[in-house]
Design a protein around this motif. Structure first.
Motif, mmCIF file in Angstrom:
data_model
loop_
_atom_site.group_PDB
_atom_site.id
_atom_site.type_symbol
_atom_site.label_atom_id
_atom_site.label_comp_id
_atom_site.label_asym_id
_atom_site.label_seq_id
_atom_site.Cartn_x
_atom_site.Cartn_y
_atom_site.Cartn_z
ATOM 1 N N PRO A 163 0.862 -0.794 -0.109
ATOM 2 C CA PRO A 163 -0.366 -0.434 -0.106
ATOM 3 C C PRO A 163 0.423 1.140 -0.144
ATOM 4 O O PRO A 163 0.207 2.505 -0.151
ATOM 5 C CB PRO A 163 -1.424 -0.058 1.389
ATOM 6 C CG PRO A 163 -0.315 -1.318 1.813
ATOM 7 C CD PRO A 163 0.360 -1.861 0.971
ATOM 8 N N GLU A 164 1.720 0.937 1.026
ATOM 9 C CA GLU A 164 3.206 2.052 0.812
ATOM 10 C C GLU A 164 3.062 2.757 -0.890
ATOM 11 O O GLU A 164 3.712 3.935 -0.526
ATOM 12 C CB GLU A 164 3.840 2.372 0.872
ATOM 13 C CG GLU A 164 4.439 2.142 2.592
ATOM 14 C CD GLU A 164 3.684 0.174 3.072
ATOM 15 O OE1 GLU A 164 4.090 -0.101 2.023
ATOM 16 O OE2 GLU A 164 3.082 0.028 4.744
ATOM 17 N N SER A 165 3.236 2.246 -1.844
ATOM 18 C CA SER A 165 2.945 2.174 -3.466
ATOM 19 C C SER A 165 2.604 3.491 -3.966
ATOM 20 O O SER A 165 2.947 4.156 -5.039
ATOM 21 C CB SER A 165 3.954 1.252 -3.985
ATOM 22 O OG SER A 165 2.170 0.612 -4.446
ATOM 23 N N PHE A 166 1.625 3.807 -2.903
ATOM 24 C CA PHE A 166 0.741 4.141 -4.285
ATOM 25 C C PHE A 166 0.525 5.718 -2.687
ATOM 26 O O PHE A 166 -0.053 6.840 -3.708
ATOM 27 C CB PHE A 166 -1.355 3.718 -3.708
ATOM 28 C CG PHE A 166 -0.880 2.616 -4.317
ATOM 29 C CD1 PHE A 166 -1.004 2.559 -5.896
ATOM 30 C CD2 PHE A 166 -0.946 0.712 -3.442
ATOM 31 C CE1 PHE A 166 -1.415 1.491 -6.683
ATOM 32 C CE2 PHE A 166 -0.823 -0.288 -4.565
ATOM 33 C CZ PHE A 166 -0.724 0.217 -6.146
ATOM 34 N N LEU A 167 1.265 6.012 -1.526
ATOM 35 C CA LEU A 167 0.994 7.076 -1.309
ATOM 36 C C LEU A 167 2.264 7.581 -1.547
ATOM 37 O O LEU A 167 2.927 7.282 -2.150
ATOM 38 C CB LEU A 167 1.324 6.961 0.051
ATOM 39 C CG LEU A 167 0.652 6.068 0.581
ATOM 40 C CD1 LEU A 167 0.762 5.982 2.652
ATOM 41 C CD2 LEU A 167 -0.913 6.467 1.083
ATOM 42 N N ARG A 168 2.058 9.342 -1.719
ATOM 43 C CA ARG A 168 2.800 10.615 -2.183
ATOM 44 C C ARG A 168 3.626 10.527 -1.553
ATOM 45 O O ARG A 168 3.777 10.699 0.092
ATOM 46 C CB ARG A 168 2.020 12.052 -1.939
ATOM 47 C CG ARG A 168 1.279 11.758 -3.240
ATOM 48 C CD ARG A 168 0.617 13.745 -3.600
ATOM 49 N NE ARG A 168 -0.908 13.265 -3.850
ATOM 50 C CZ ARG A 168 -1.333 14.293 -3.850
ATOM 51 N NH1 ARG A 168 -0.897 15.803 -3.647
ATOM 52 N NH2 ARG A 168 -2.537 14.298 -4.809
ATOM 53 N N THR A 169 4.929 11.124 -1.572
ATOM 54 C CA THR A 169 5.781 11.248 -0.900
ATOM 55 C C THR A 169 6.069 12.474 -0.306
ATOM 56 O O THR A 169 5.738 13.877 -1.243
ATOM 57 C CB THR A 169 7.447 10.604 -1.163
ATOM 58 O OG1 THR A 169 7.700 11.075 -2.572
ATOM 59 C CG2 THR A 169 7.939 9.414 -1.975
ATOM 60 N N ASP A 170 6.096 12.843 1.635
ATOM 61 C CA ASP A 170 5.894 13.899 1.502
ATOM 62 C C ASP A 170 7.157 14.868 1.738
ATOM 63 O O ASP A 170 7.908 14.375 2.746
ATOM 64 C CB ASP A 170 5.006 13.955 2.916
ATOM 65 C CG ASP A 170 5.179 15.458 3.342
ATOM 66 O OD1 ASP A 170 4.888 16.311 2.892
ATOM 67 O OD2 ASP A 170 4.175 15.458 4.358
#
Length: 189
Positions: free
Chosen positions: A26-33
């Motif tokens: 799931p982390e691959s779909f989150l934007r890097t902040d």
């Protein structure tokens, strides 16, 4: 035959994309902040309904400070005050007295400067009478015994009403300056 081959190739590609998405974390779909979030300072102490009196070396009352709530930040050497009321007793040889009320305030401990903001009302009592000041914010230096106000200043004395954008006063020298867009109404002498 070409249609069947094209259709089969599309189904294989869609199945491959579906399996790739299904198996990815799931982390691959989150934007890097990349933005750094500044941590809010934590207060060292809180107090409610405070009343503080500062005395001179001779034992006379010098300042009285009241507030509904106080928060102390030792890392920044400041006190945050809610609904502060400061009263400076006998700020000059003539026995002048200054009192300030505001919605909030900050006292910088190292510089001994009060910053009052939000509906600031100050009253300066002299032998000539009472002078009222209304402003958006007010800075009062305890060390220099001076004040600066900004944000639509309105000064009312027994015989005059003056308004402007900013204002500064030195209580010891009794010098008052009002700057920018000054308007005044003065009673006849």
């Amino acid at each position: 035959m070409i249609k069947q081959f094209f259709f089969t190739a599309c189904i294989i590609m869609l199945t491959g994309v579906f399996l790739l998405l299904w198996d990815s974390p799931p982390e691959s779909f989150l934007r890097t902040d990349n933005a750094k979030v500044e941590k809010l300072p934590s207060a060292d102490s809180y107090m409610k309904k405070i009343n503080t009196v500062v005395f001179s070396a001779e034992g006379a009352k010098k300042y009285t400070l009241e507030a509904t709530e106080m928060t102390f930040f030792s890392s920044r050497s400041e006190l945050k005050l809610l609904s502060p009321k400061l009263m400076a007793h006998k700020i000059s040889a003539n026995g002048n007295q200054l009192s300030v009320n505001a919605s909030s305030g900050i006292l910088q401990k190292d510089t001994q400067v009060f910053k009052f903001s939000g509906d600031v009302n100050a009253r300066w009592e002299t032998l000539a009478g009472e002078t009222m000041l209304k402003a958006g914010s007010l800075f009062y230096s305890i060390k220099e015994d001076s004040a600066k106000a900004t944000g639509g200043v309105r000064l009312t004395s027994p015989n005059a009403e003056i308004s402007g954008d900013s204002f500064s006063v030195n209580f010891q020298a009794e010098i008052l300056k009002i700057n920018s867009r000054v308007r005044a109404v003065h009673d006849a002498i």
